[in-house]
Design a protein around this motif. Sequence first.
Motif, PDB file in Angstrom:
ATOM      1  N   PHE A 184       0.854  -1.114   0.095  1.00 60.15           N
ATOM      2  CA  PHE A 184      -0.124   0.021   0.124  1.00 60.15           C
ATOM      3  C   PHE A 184       0.928   1.139  -0.040  1.00 60.15           C
ATOM      4  CE2 PHE A 184      -3.074  -2.566   2.487  1.00 60.15           C
ATOM      5  CZ  PHE A 184      -3.882  -3.130   1.319  1.00 60.15           C
ATOM      6  N   CYS A 242       1.963   1.796  -3.674  1.00 62.09           N
ATOM      7  CA  CYS A 242       0.596   2.263  -4.195  1.00 62.09           C
ATOM      8  C   CYS A 242       0.547   3.774  -4.013  1.00 62.09           C
ATOM      9  CB  CYS A 242      -0.530   1.615  -4.159  1.00 62.09           C
ATOM     10  SG  CYS A 242      -0.297  -0.335  -4.853  1.00 62.09           S
ATOM     11  N   THR A 243       0.523   4.160  -2.729  1.00 60.12           N
ATOM     12  CA  THR A 243       0.250   5.542  -2.181  1.00 60.12           C
ATOM     13  C   THR A 243       1.355   6.543  -2.761  1.00 60.12           C
ATOM     14  OG1 THR A 243      -0.642   4.799  -0.184  1.00 60.12           O
ATOM     15  CG2 THR A 243       0.244   7.121  -0.443  1.00 60.12           C
ATOM     16  N   ASP A 285       0.178   7.163  -6.230  1.00 60.39           N
ATOM     17  CA  ASP A 285      -1.087   7.965  -6.326  1.00 60.39           C
ATOM     18  C   ASP A 285      -0.935   9.395  -6.055  1.00 60.39           C
ATOM     19  OD1 ASP A 285      -3.958   8.126  -6.307  1.00 60.39           O
ATOM     20  OD2 ASP A 285      -3.973   8.090  -4.121  1.00 60.39           O
ATOM     21  N   ASN A 341      -4.271   9.557   1.446  1.00 54.27           N
ATOM     22  CA  ASN A 341      -5.434   9.416   0.227  1.00 54.27           C
ATOM     23  C   ASN A 341      -6.091  10.726  -0.291  1.00 54.27           C
ATOM     24  OD1 ASN A 341      -7.145   9.960   2.505  1.00 54.27           O
ATOM     25  ND2 ASN A 341      -7.211   7.631   2.919  1.00 54.27           N
ATOM     26  N   PHE A 399      -8.112   6.166  -5.640  1.00 57.61           N
ATOM     27  CA  PHE A 399      -7.169   5.126  -4.854  1.00 57.61           C
ATOM     28  C   PHE A 399      -7.465   5.094  -3.329  1.00 57.61           C
ATOM     29  CE2 PHE A 399      -3.449   3.539  -2.563  1.00 57.61           C
ATOM     30  CZ  PHE A 399      -3.587   1.873  -3.040  1.00 57.61           C
TER      31      PHE A 399
END
Length: 265
Positions: A72, A75-76, A79, A105, A126
């Motif tokens: 994660f 991915c963050t 993003d 996020n 996301f």
Amino acid sequence: METSTVGNKNLISGEEEKYADFLKKRNLEKTNSIDTVVHPADNIYSRYIKRGLDILIGMFAFVITLPFNLIFGICTFFDVGYPIFYKQTRIGKDGKPFVMVKFRNMNNKTDSDGKLLPPNERVTKFGRFMRKFSLDELLNFWFVIKGDMSIIGPRPMPEFFVERMSERHKMRHAVRPGLECPYTVPENSRLNNYYWKFENDVWYVENVSFKTDISMLVKLFKLTFNMRNRGNHAGGLSYFVGYDDEGHAISLREAKETFNLESVK
């Protein structure tokens, strides 16, 4: 890009601040005068056993979820960029602040006053996915181990919420904040989410027990796998700003529906 700061004032929009100040002057004293006193539970479980179970469960969950948190984190980064963590001061047991760390996020979109828009308007796609499945909450197991949080308990709120709260609702801080405090009190669709959220929290404070925590854990598992309910809450609520004329806690959205902005200026 969403800032990774500990401060909270940058989270407050100009419009929210106006409503919060207005409602504090208009209704907070009245709400305190009609509220009933909260009596926290005091038993062997609440004093000793609950913390021991938190440590055991927290350590196990933290180890199991560590590989997922690494994924994660990557991915963050793609993003929202660097830094991948968002830090915010939250209020813990007995009103003591602690710094919570979560995966970022949200973006940094601001209003005309240069202050950040409400959270539900800044969450990325996301980010909504992470929130829908509570994946942004997995880092909280570390705070359970540290002792800042518990598995079950009222969710920790930003520190600027406290000055808006009634004395009754401040008693939610008589226990450690938790990952979740599933609804136990009956909901009434005529009243708003923050009203029942805070009332559920103080109910928990008065009824902490092994039986209560087991019951809430079962409800938490059901909530975790209720995809329909998750979809409804993925965007989050607008911020709590105070109390209406009947003493019910309301969000910014509900305040705007109830009070004319012209009367706030």
